[in-house]
Design a protein around this motif. Structure first.
Motif, PDB file in Angstrom:
ATOM      1  N   TRP A   1       0.850  -1.204   0.000  1.00 52.26           N
ATOM      2  CA  TRP A   1       0.000   0.000   0.000  1.00 52.26           C
ATOM      3  C   TRP A   1       0.872   1.236   0.000  1.00 52.26           C
ATOM      4  CZ3 TRP A   1      -5.110  -0.706  -0.593  1.00 52.26           C
ATOM      5  CH2 TRP A   1      -5.652  -1.941  -0.224  1.00 52.26           C
ATOM      6  N   TYR A   2       0.575   2.184  -0.888  1.00 55.05           N
ATOM      7  CA  TYR A   2       1.176   3.512  -0.765  1.00 55.05           C
ATOM      8  C   TYR A   2       0.558   4.185   0.451  1.00 55.05           C
ATOM      9  CZ  TYR A   2       2.909   3.217  -5.583  1.00 55.05           C
ATOM     10  OH  TYR A   2       3.561   2.853  -6.739  1.00 55.05           O
ATOM     11  N   ASP A   3       1.402   4.847   1.242  1.00 49.39           N
ATOM     12  CA  ASP A   3       0.921   5.571   2.426  1.00 49.39           C
ATOM     13  C   ASP A   3       1.795   6.826   2.504  1.00 49.39           C
ATOM     14  OD1 ASP A   3       0.126   6.572   4.844  1.00 49.39           O
ATOM     15  OD2 ASP A   3       0.418   4.699   5.953  1.00 49.39           O
TER      16      ASP A   3
ATOM     17  N   LEU B   1      -7.348   1.733  -9.366  1.00 53.23           N
ATOM     18  CA  LEU B   1      -6.768   1.956  -8.043  1.00 53.23           C
ATOM     19  C   LEU B   1      -7.609   1.197  -7.021  1.00 53.23           C
ATOM     20  CD1 LEU B   1      -6.124   5.824  -8.112  1.00 53.23           C
ATOM     21  CD2 LEU B   1      -4.448   3.991  -8.425  1.00 53.23           C
ATOM     22  N   GLN B   2      -6.950   0.793  -5.967  1.00 58.80           N
ATOM     23  CA  GLN B   2      -7.666   0.164  -4.864  1.00 58.80           C
ATOM     24  C   GLN B   2      -7.376   0.982  -3.611  1.00 58.80           C
ATOM     25  OE1 GLN B   2      -6.501  -3.884  -4.375  1.00 58.80           O
ATOM     26  NE2 GLN B   2      -8.046  -4.347  -2.819  1.00 58.80           N
ATOM     27  N   PHE B   3      -8.426   1.300  -2.877  1.00 58.82           N
ATOM     28  CA  PHE B   3      -8.264   2.054  -1.634  1.00 58.82           C
ATOM     29  C   PHE B   3      -8.528   1.127  -0.466  1.00 58.82           C
ATOM     30  CE2 PHE B   3      -8.990   5.226  -4.854  1.00 58.82           C
ATOM     31  CZ  PHE B   3      -8.054   6.192  -4.527  1.00 58.82           C
ATOM     32  N   ASP B   4      -7.678   1.239   0.537  1.00 60.81           N
ATOM     33  CA  ASP B   4      -7.770   0.359   1.698  1.00 60.81           C
ATOM     34  C   ASP B   4      -9.160   0.496   2.324  1.00 60.81           C
ATOM     35  OD1 ASP B   4      -7.006  -1.444   3.579  1.00 60.81           O
ATOM     36  OD2 ASP B   4      -5.681  -0.091   4.681  1.00 60.81           O
TER      37      ASP B   4
ATOM     38  N   ILE C   1      -5.948  12.101  -3.886  1.00 60.37           N
ATOM     39  CA  ILE C   1      -5.708  11.119  -2.824  1.00 60.37           C
ATOM     40  C   ILE C   1      -5.119  11.846  -1.617  1.00 60.37           C
ATOM     41  CG2 ILE C   1      -4.518   8.978  -2.217  1.00 60.37           C
ATOM     42  CD1 ILE C   1      -4.292   8.405  -5.262  1.00 60.37           C
ATOM     43  N   PRO C   2      -5.866  11.955  -0.533  1.00 55.03           N
ATOM     44  CA  PRO C   2      -5.352  12.684   0.638  1.00 55.03           C
ATOM     45  C   PRO C   2      -4.099  12.011   1.205  1.00 55.03           C
ATOM     46  CG  PRO C   2      -7.726  12.240   0.864  1.00 55.03           C
ATOM     47  CD  PRO C   2      -7.231  11.417  -0.298  1.00 55.03           C
ATOM     48  N   ALA C   3      -3.303  12.805   1.903  1.00 53.79           N
ATOM     49  CA  ALA C   3      -2.128  12.256   2.592  1.00 53.79           C
ATOM     50  C   ALA C   3      -2.559  11.075   3.457  1.00 53.79           C
ATOM     51  CB  ALA C   3      -1.482  13.344   3.449  1.00 53.79           C
ATOM     52  N   HIS C   4      -1.759  10.056   3.451  1.00 53.01           N
ATOM     53  CA  HIS C   4      -1.971   8.865   4.276  1.00 53.01           C
ATOM     54  C   HIS C   4      -3.240   8.097   3.946  1.00 53.01           C
ATOM     55  CE1 HIS C   4       1.605   9.566   6.557  1.00 53.01           C
ATOM     56  NE2 HIS C   4       1.206  10.767   6.926  1.00 53.01           N
ATOM     57  N   CYS C   5      -3.773   8.351   2.791  1.00 49.77           N
ATOM     58  CA  CYS C   5      -4.892   7.522   2.310  1.00 49.77           C
ATOM     59  C   CYS C   5      -4.266   6.311   1.611  1.00 49.77           C
ATOM     60  CB  CYS C   5      -5.767   8.330   1.348  1.00 49.77           C
ATOM     61  SG  CYS C   5      -7.075   7.365   0.589  1.00 49.77           S
ATOM     62  N   ARG C   6      -4.365   5.171   2.252  1.00 50.61           N
ATOM     63  CA  ARG C   6      -3.663   3.989   1.742  1.00 50.61           C
ATOM     64  C   ARG C   6      -4.304   3.493   0.442  1.00 50.61           C
ATOM     65  NH1 ARG C   6      -1.001   0.396   5.295  1.00 50.61           N
ATOM     66  NH2 ARG C   6      -2.489  -1.259   4.808  1.00 50.61           N
TER      67      ARG C   6
END
Lengths: 123, 123
Positions: free
Chosen positions: B47-49, B65-68, B84-89
């Motif tokens: 996951w990108y974080d 895209l897949q969002f946690d 994509i907000p900061a820390h949106c995995r």
């Protein structure tokens, strides 16, 4: 946490009377804007002189930018992008009169004093 | 003063072995990047974080895209953009395996007020 979105080519109903400026992001000193033009250009003698760097891409249509002191205008086709440094005087020479021209503009935060001076020039 | 530029659709020689990340702008805490994918996705379980907001548009090709925490992936077609907000995995579920997918990503300065010098690469 959700991620808002849209489509850059949606709702292109262009208005020959006025360009459409739509702010997609305005956060952390950064503005991302979609602009839809239909034949507009900058008024004669008008120059943009922005304290912010602007990175702008032409996504659809056709247009030309003019930079102060340049003999020739700079024609843009889809996909073309230009990084316009702060205070680089420029104007929109023309945009396609027959189809919407879609711009994506990213305005960077204004540089502040010392840190701006340290930035490497892009010349 | 001149304005450097290029074309977002130039040199799309995609590499099935690796995505191509090209930094177009890195100034004032803002990074603008072109990414060319060819069938790549994020590794399983990755996951990108990112501490930075990311605004990303898909300009050509297709991807998801897949969002946690989301049950369904979010499919993107040309012109689609997502903030994509900061820390949106999130992760890239897939990209088109048969044609280059072109992304334009804008990373905003981190919200902490700390210097953009903290900034590092994607991931």
């Amino acid at each position: 946490m959700s991620a808002a979105g849209g489509n850059l080519y949606a709702d292109l109903a262009a208005d020959p009377a006025a360009e459409r400026f739509e702010q997609l992001v305005a956060r952390q000193g950064v503005t991302i804007e979609r602009i839809v033009s239909m034949g507009q250009g900058s008024p004669d003698g008008f120059w943009y002189d922005d304290p912010r760097d602007e990175w702008v891409a032409l996504l659809a249509g056709a247009a030309a930018l003019q930079f102060d002191g340049d003999a020739h205008e700079r024609r843009l086709a889809p996909g073309d992008y230009v990084h316009i440094p702060a205070h680089c005087r420029h104007r929109v020479a023309w945009t396609d009169a027959h189809a919407p021209t879609v711009w994506l503009a990213v305005y960077l935060p204004p540089a502040t004093g010392e840190s701006a001076a340290r930035e490497s020039g892009r010349a």
